[in-house]
Design an enzyme around this catalytic site. Structure first.
Site, PDB file in Angstrom:
ATOM      1  N   ARG A 172     -99.337-126.161 -21.309  1.00 43.10           N
ATOM      2  CA  ARG A 172    -100.566-125.955 -20.530  1.00 43.10           C
ATOM      3  C   ARG A 172    -101.458-124.884 -21.127  1.00 43.10           C
ATOM      4  NH1 ARG A 172     -97.510-124.856 -15.052  1.00 43.10           N
ATOM      5  NH2 ARG A 172     -96.428-123.639 -16.627  1.00 43.10           N
ATOM      6  N   LYS A 207     -80.516-130.384 -22.623  1.00 41.59           N
ATOM      7  CA  LYS A 207     -79.552-130.027 -21.591  1.00 41.59           C
ATOM      8  C   LYS A 207     -80.055-128.798 -20.830  1.00 41.59           C
ATOM      9  CE  LYS A 207     -77.616-126.562 -22.001  1.00 41.59           C
ATOM     10  NZ  LYS A 207     -77.523-125.163 -22.477  1.00 41.59           N
ATOM     11  N   HIS A 247     -76.722-129.459 -28.684  1.00 38.40           N
ATOM     12  CA  HIS A 247     -76.819-129.027 -30.081  1.00 38.40           C
ATOM     13  C   HIS A 247     -75.462-128.680 -30.695  1.00 38.40           C
ATOM     14  CE1 HIS A 247     -76.995-124.872 -28.423  1.00 38.40           C
ATOM     15  NE2 HIS A 247     -76.584-124.486 -29.618  1.00 38.40           N
ATOM     16  N   LYS A 268     -73.520-129.207 -34.891  1.00 38.87           N
ATOM     17  CA  LYS A 268     -72.937-128.153 -35.740  1.00 38.87           C
ATOM     18  C   LYS A 268     -71.988-128.798 -36.743  1.00 38.87           C
ATOM     19  CE  LYS A 268     -73.267-124.445 -32.316  1.00 38.87           C
ATOM     20  NZ  LYS A 268     -74.085-123.393 -32.880  1.00 38.87           N
ATOM     21  N   GLU A 304     -70.371-115.018 -26.691  1.00 39.51           N
ATOM     22  CA  GLU A 304     -71.679-114.552 -27.179  1.00 39.51           C
ATOM     23  C   GLU A 304     -71.818-113.056 -26.913  1.00 39.51           C
ATOM     24  OE1 GLU A 304     -75.160-117.213 -26.499  1.00 39.51           O
ATOM     25  OE2 GLU A 304     -73.944-117.829 -24.807  1.00 39.51           O
ATOM     26  N   ASP A 337     -74.600-123.979 -17.804  1.00 40.67           N
ATOM     27  CA  ASP A 337     -75.293-123.731 -19.070  1.00 40.67           C
ATOM     28  C   ASP A 337     -74.422-124.103 -20.273  1.00 40.67           C
ATOM     29  OD1 ASP A 337     -77.536-122.632 -20.560  1.00 40.67           O
ATOM     30  OD2 ASP A 337     -76.226-120.963 -21.090  1.00 40.67           O
ATOM     31  N   HIS A 387     -71.635-128.156 -23.697  1.00 36.02           N
ATOM     32  CA  HIS A 387     -71.061-127.823 -25.009  1.00 36.02           C
ATOM     33  C   HIS A 387     -69.530-127.770 -24.992  1.00 36.02           C
ATOM     34  CE1 HIS A 387     -75.150-126.942 -25.805  1.00 36.02           C
ATOM     35  NE2 HIS A 387     -75.162-125.692 -25.431  1.00 36.02           N
ATOM     36  N   LYS A 438     -71.200-114.485 -21.808  1.00 31.30           N
ATOM     37  CA  LYS A 438     -72.266-113.700 -22.442  1.00 31.30           C
ATOM     38  C   LYS A 438     -71.848-112.237 -22.444  1.00 31.30           C
ATOM     39  CE  LYS A 438     -76.169-116.758 -21.762  1.00 31.30           C
ATOM     40  NZ  LYS A 438     -76.367-117.144 -23.164  1.00 31.30           N
ATOM     41  N   LYS A 483     -69.536-112.178 -31.199  1.00 33.48           N
ATOM     42  CA  LYS A 483     -69.971-113.569 -31.140  1.00 33.48           C
ATOM     43  C   LYS A 483     -69.033-114.403 -31.992  1.00 33.48           C
ATOM     44  CE  LYS A 483     -73.841-116.658 -32.342  1.00 33.48           C
ATOM     45  NZ  LYS A 483     -73.970-117.450 -31.119  1.00 33.48           N
TER      46      LYS A 483
HETATM   47  N1  NDP Z   1     -84.217-121.727 -25.061  1.00 40.22           N
HETATM   48  C1  NDP Z   1     -83.057-122.200 -25.517  1.00 40.22           C
HETATM   49  O1  NDP Z   1     -82.402-121.631 -26.416  1.00 40.22           O
HETATM   50  C2  NDP Z   1     -82.502-123.460 -24.956  1.00 40.22           C
HETATM   51  C3  NDP Z   1     -83.202-124.187 -24.012  1.00 40.22           C
HETATM   52  N2  NDP Z   1     -82.700-125.371 -23.543  1.00 40.22           N
HETATM   53  C4  NDP Z   1     -83.445-126.178 -22.581  1.00 40.22           C
HETATM   54  O2  NDP Z   1     -84.727-126.470 -23.109  1.00 40.22           O
HETATM   55  C5  NDP Z   1     -85.676-126.533 -22.075  1.00 40.22           C
HETATM   56  C6  NDP Z   1     -86.792-125.539 -22.360  1.00 40.22           C
HETATM   57  O3  NDP Z   1     -86.252-124.246 -22.389  1.00 40.22           O
HETATM   58  P1  NDP Z   1     -87.073-122.978 -22.888  1.00 40.22           P
HETATM   59  O4  NDP Z   1     -87.828-123.287 -24.123  1.00 40.22           O
HETATM   60  O5  NDP Z   1     -86.105-121.864 -22.904  1.00 40.22           O
HETATM   61  O6  NDP Z   1     -88.104-122.767 -21.675  1.00 40.22           O
HETATM   62  P2  NDP Z   1     -89.449-121.910 -21.649  1.00 40.22           P
HETATM   63  O7  NDP Z   1     -89.661-121.527 -20.226  1.00 40.22           O
HETATM   64  O8  NDP Z   1     -89.468-120.870 -22.682  1.00 40.22           O
HETATM   65  O9  NDP Z   1     -90.577-122.979 -22.059  1.00 40.22           O
HETATM   66  C7  NDP Z   1     -91.060-123.967 -21.177  1.00 40.22           C
HETATM   67  C8  NDP Z   1     -92.223-124.670 -21.852  1.00 40.22           C
HETATM   68  O10 NDP Z   1     -92.681-125.712 -20.994  1.00 40.22           O
HETATM   69  C9  NDP Z   1     -94.115-125.575 -20.873  1.00 40.22           C
HETATM   70  N3  NDP Z   1     -94.513-126.110 -19.564  1.00 40.22           N
HETATM   71  C10 NDP Z   1     -94.105-125.690 -18.351  1.00 40.22           C
HETATM   72  N4  NDP Z   1     -94.702-126.420 -17.389  1.00 40.22           N
HETATM   73  C11 NDP Z   1     -95.479-127.330 -18.018  1.00 40.22           C
HETATM   74  C12 NDP Z   1     -96.328-128.361 -17.562  1.00 40.22           C
HETATM   75  N5  NDP Z   1     -96.515-128.625 -16.263  1.00 40.22           N
HETATM   76  N6  NDP Z   1     -96.971-129.104 -18.488  1.00 40.22           N
HETATM   77  C13 NDP Z   1     -96.805-128.869 -19.813  1.00 40.22           C
HETATM   78  N7  NDP Z   1     -95.996-127.915 -20.295  1.00 40.22           N
HETATM   79  C14 NDP Z   1     -95.352-127.144 -19.404  1.00 40.22           C
HETATM   80  C15 NDP Z   1     -94.372-124.089 -21.020  1.00 40.22           C
HETATM   81  O11 NDP Z   1     -95.680-123.787 -21.446  1.00 40.22           O
HETATM   82  P3  NDP Z   1     -96.897-123.547 -20.433  1.00 40.22           P
HETATM   83  O12 NDP Z   1     -96.392-122.625 -19.366  1.00 40.22           O
HETATM   84  O13 NDP Z   1     -97.998-122.991 -21.276  1.00 40.22           O
HETATM   85  O14 NDP Z   1     -97.250-124.887 -19.906  1.00 40.22           O
HETATM   86  C16 NDP Z   1     -93.415-123.785 -22.161  1.00 40.22           C
HETATM   87  O15 NDP Z   1     -93.969-124.196 -23.393  1.00 40.22           O
HETATM   88  C17 NDP Z   1     -84.921-126.226 -20.772  1.00 40.22           C
HETATM   89  O16 NDP Z   1     -84.523-127.443 -20.198  1.00 40.22           O
HETATM   90  C18 NDP Z   1     -83.706-125.464 -21.267  1.00 40.22           C
HETATM   91  O17 NDP Z   1     -82.624-125.589 -20.394  1.00 40.22           O
HETATM   92  C19 NDP Z   1     -81.520-125.862 -24.015  1.00 40.22           C
HETATM   93  C20 NDP Z   1     -80.777-125.187 -24.946  1.00 40.22           C
HETATM   94  C21 NDP Z   1     -81.178-123.910 -25.462  1.00 40.22           C
HETATM   95  O1  LIG Z   2     -77.383-124.115 -24.977  1.00 42.50           O
HETATM   96  C1  LIG Z   2     -77.185-122.933 -25.050  1.00 42.50           C
HETATM   97  O2  LIG Z   2     -76.567-122.444 -26.135  1.00 42.50           O
HETATM   98  C2  LIG Z   2     -76.707-121.082 -26.501  1.00 42.50           C
HETATM   99  C3  LIG Z   2     -75.586-120.801 -27.494  1.00 42.50           C
HETATM  100  O3  LIG Z   2     -75.779-121.581 -28.636  1.00 42.50           O
HETATM  101  P1  LIG Z   2     -75.220-121.118 -30.051  1.00 42.50           P
HETATM  102  O4  LIG Z   2     -75.573-122.240 -30.950  1.00 42.50           O
HETATM  103  O5  LIG Z   2     -75.909-119.826 -30.377  1.00 42.50           O
HETATM  104  O6  LIG Z   2     -73.747-120.927 -29.881  1.00 42.50           O
HETATM  105  C4  LIG Z   2     -76.615-120.174 -25.302  1.00 42.50           C
HETATM  106  O7  LIG Z   2     -76.950-118.852 -25.692  1.00 42.50           O
HETATM  107  C5  LIG Z   2     -77.589-120.626 -24.253  1.00 42.50           C
HETATM  108  O8  LIG Z   2     -77.431-119.827 -23.082  1.00 42.50           O
HETATM  109  C6  LIG Z   2     -77.370-122.068 -23.889  1.00 42.50           C
HETATM  110  O9  LIG Z   2     -78.425-122.529 -23.065  1.00 42.50           O
END
Ligand code: NDP
Ligand SMILES: O=C1O[C@H](COP(=O)(O)O)[C@@H](O)[C@H](O)[C@H]1O
Length: 479
Positions: free
Chosen positions: A45, A144, A174, A178, A212, A231, A236, A336, A341
């Site tokens: 957004r 996920k 993911h 690995k 971790e 999580d 995983h 965590k 790690k």
């Molecule tokens: N971060 C990680 O390491 C991991 C994340 N995940 C999963 O990935 C997914 C994303 O996580 P993460 O990146 O951490 O989350 P974030 O909160 O960092 O990012 C969310 C994103 O979605 C966008 N967004 C939110 N609402 C809307 C909308 N209505 N329309 C368009 N875009 C929108 C936000 O941008 P904006 O607000 O500008 O719209 C932002 O880019 C989750 O399901 C999480 O569980 C899984 C494994 C690891």
């Molecule tokens: O999906 C997730 O994985 C990371 C750990 O991933 P790793 O590849 O660094 O072992 C975890 O930190 C996170 O909470 C979880 O959403």
């Protein structure tokens, strides 16, 4: 066999995209693994023009990858593929604008990567369909966790399945990308020596640890509603358990591999009611030290409730009710803010039936995923010199050394390429996700009734004492 496609990343400004997906795509580009026709469109957004998005992506990419891997000219050529589109993905009307922006190219593959909160999955799929963007060439990638419990996972699977046929849905975990995790399959199914001993007659128990040092960082809002069970364990950890326990698939293809994994998940013995007190341990970190630095308690992290009862550590004694594994405990733990790690799977073999020497040692196979990748077999050898005392020595396969010339791929590189090439072997099928929730749900319910508060453990330790006691009650220790 790279394929030309449009990759649309919903959540394009989010943590996952900037920390994992963009760096992975950059590496693929740099190593010439992306077809020259692959275009990447990040969507969110936030109102940004293309130049501002490129600057944001570059800044994060530089921070994520090794300095020697970053090259400004290479980045410039990668950035030619990259674009940004500002839209609210919950609004159907916005997708008309998106369709117009994309234009129509007959037969072009479109990959929709949903790097957003799961609550947007259903709306995005329906809106793509309404805008005519979900044709036969379209694939969808779901991050996920798929849902919060079984009911919500079924609902997500049903609503996405209404728009995309199952072979076009890629549920990413993911850990399956690995290298060592895939090596576990190579180890088990390409070496004849393991199959005859890979069973309850020879294996005493299995331990799987994913520890971790990180806390919840900026993800407190998400994590406090999820916890370690949702999580890490539901996805995983259970995937790792499946790869250790599954039967050999008929072929190495998506359906055969996933059929075998589902059978393992369906054979998991339910942990219900009061059982949660014996077979699970919940923990939450309190203030402590990691690497000489003070770190705060979980309940003082950003976006976390001060009275949070969310677990940041979980240990489970799982059992698989089938012929191969009856009576073999699988001890799983993840947390965590632990002391260090590392992720590893340890197969503890039974001792020999009659020990001739003064020793209570037994063989162990250690499959280390992180930080370094290695597989080692711990064998008994005679200590040099007089007498016949034994010591454990390692027969060590250090994968980084064995394949020295190649940079180790990040899991997301492998999985993104698989999606582009249409290979879903390393992705979860809907019934796998559902079977995993079917086992997790009663534990979550049991916690509600009989185990509401997690046990505190100081940051920088190996979790609450209760996790140690769980194994000691069975005469065992964590590796
Ligand atoms: N971060 C990680 O390491 C991991 C994340 N995940 C999963 O990935 C997914 C994303 O996580 P993460 O990146 O951490 O989350 P974030 O909160 O960092 O990012 C969310 C994103 O979605 C966008 N967004 C939110 N609402 C809307 C909308 N209505 N329309 C368009 N875009 C929108 C936000 O941008 P904006 O607000 O500008 O719209 C932002 O880019 C989750 O399901 C999480 O569980 C899984 C494994 C690891
Ligand atoms: O999906 C997730 O994985 C990371 C750990 O991933 P790793 O590849 O660094 O072992 C975890 O930190 C996170 O909470 C979880 O959403």
């Amino acid at each position: 066999m790279s394929v030309s496609c449009d990759m649309l990343v919903f959540g394009g400004t989010g943590d996952l995209t900037l920390h994992k997906l963009i760096p992975a795509l950059y590496h693929l580009h740099r190593e010439k693994r992306l077809h020259k026709g692959v275009r990447i469109l990040a969507l969110a957004r936030q109102s940004l023009d293309r130049a501002a998005y490129l600057a944001l992506a570059e800044r994060h990419c530089r921070a994520q990858i090794a300095r020697s891997d970053f090259n400004p000219e290479m980045w410039a050529s990668f950035a030619d593929r990259l674009d940004y589109f500002s839209m609210d993905a919950s609004q159907r009307g916005e997708f008309v604008r998106l369709a117009h922006y994309l234009g129509h190219v007959e037969g072009r593959v479109r990959v929709y990567y949903l790097a957003t909160a799961p609550r947007l999955f259903e709306a995005i799929a329906a809106n793509l369909e309404a805008a005519g963007l979900a044709g036969e060439q379209a694939r969808i990638v779901l991050e996920k966790p798929i849902g919060h419990d079984l009911a919500s996972a079924l609902e997500i699977n049903r609503s996405i399945g209404r728009v995309f046929a199952e072979p076009r849905i890629y549920r990413i975990d993911h850990y399956l990308g690995k290298e060592t995790v895939q090596n576990l399959m190579a180890l088990r199914f390409a070496n004849s020596m393991f199959e005859p001993i890979w069973r309850s007659a020879n294996i005493d128990h299995v331990q799987i640890t994913v520890a971790e040092t990180l806390g919840v960082e900026d993800r407190g809002g998400y994590y406090d509603n999820a916890g370690a069970m949702r999580d890490m364990m539901q996805n995983h950890m259970l995937q790792l358990l499946c790869l250790v326990a599954m039967e050999a698939p008929v072929r190495f293809d998506a359906e055969s591999v996933r059929n075998e994994k589902v059978k393992v998940l369906e054979a998991l013995k339910p942990i219900t009611g009061l059982d949660v007190q014996d077979k699970t341990v919940r923990g939450q970190y309190i203030a402590g030290q990691i690497g000489g630095h003070d770190v705060p308690a979980y309940y003082f992290e950003r976006h976390v409730d001060n009275d949070s009862a969310t677990e940041t550590f979980v240990a489970v004694h799982a059992e698989i009710d089938n012929w191969r594994w009856a009576g073999v405990p699988f001890y799983l733990r993840t947390g965590k803010r632990m002391a260090k790690k590392y992720s590893e799977i340890v197969i503890h073999f039974k001792p020999v039936p009659h020990m001739l020497f003064q020793s209570s040692l037994a063989n162990r196979l250690v499959i280390r995923l992180q930080p370094e990748e290695s597989i080692s077999m711990q064998l008994m050898a005679k200590t040099p010199g007089k007498g016949m005392s034994l010591e454990q020595v390692e027969l060590d396969l250090n994968l980084a050394h064995a394949f020295r010339q190649t940079r180790r791929w990040d899991a997301y590189e492998r999985l993104l390429l698989d999606v582009i090439e249409g290979d879903s072997t390393l992705f979860m099928r809907h019934d796998e996700v559902e079977a995993a929730w079917r086992w997790v749900d009663p534990i979550l319910k049991g916690w509600q009734g009989y185990y509401r508060r997690p046990r505190p453990y100081p940051a920088g330790t190996s979790g609450p004492d209760q996790a140690r006691h769980m194994l000691e009650r069975h005469g065992r220790r964590w590796s």
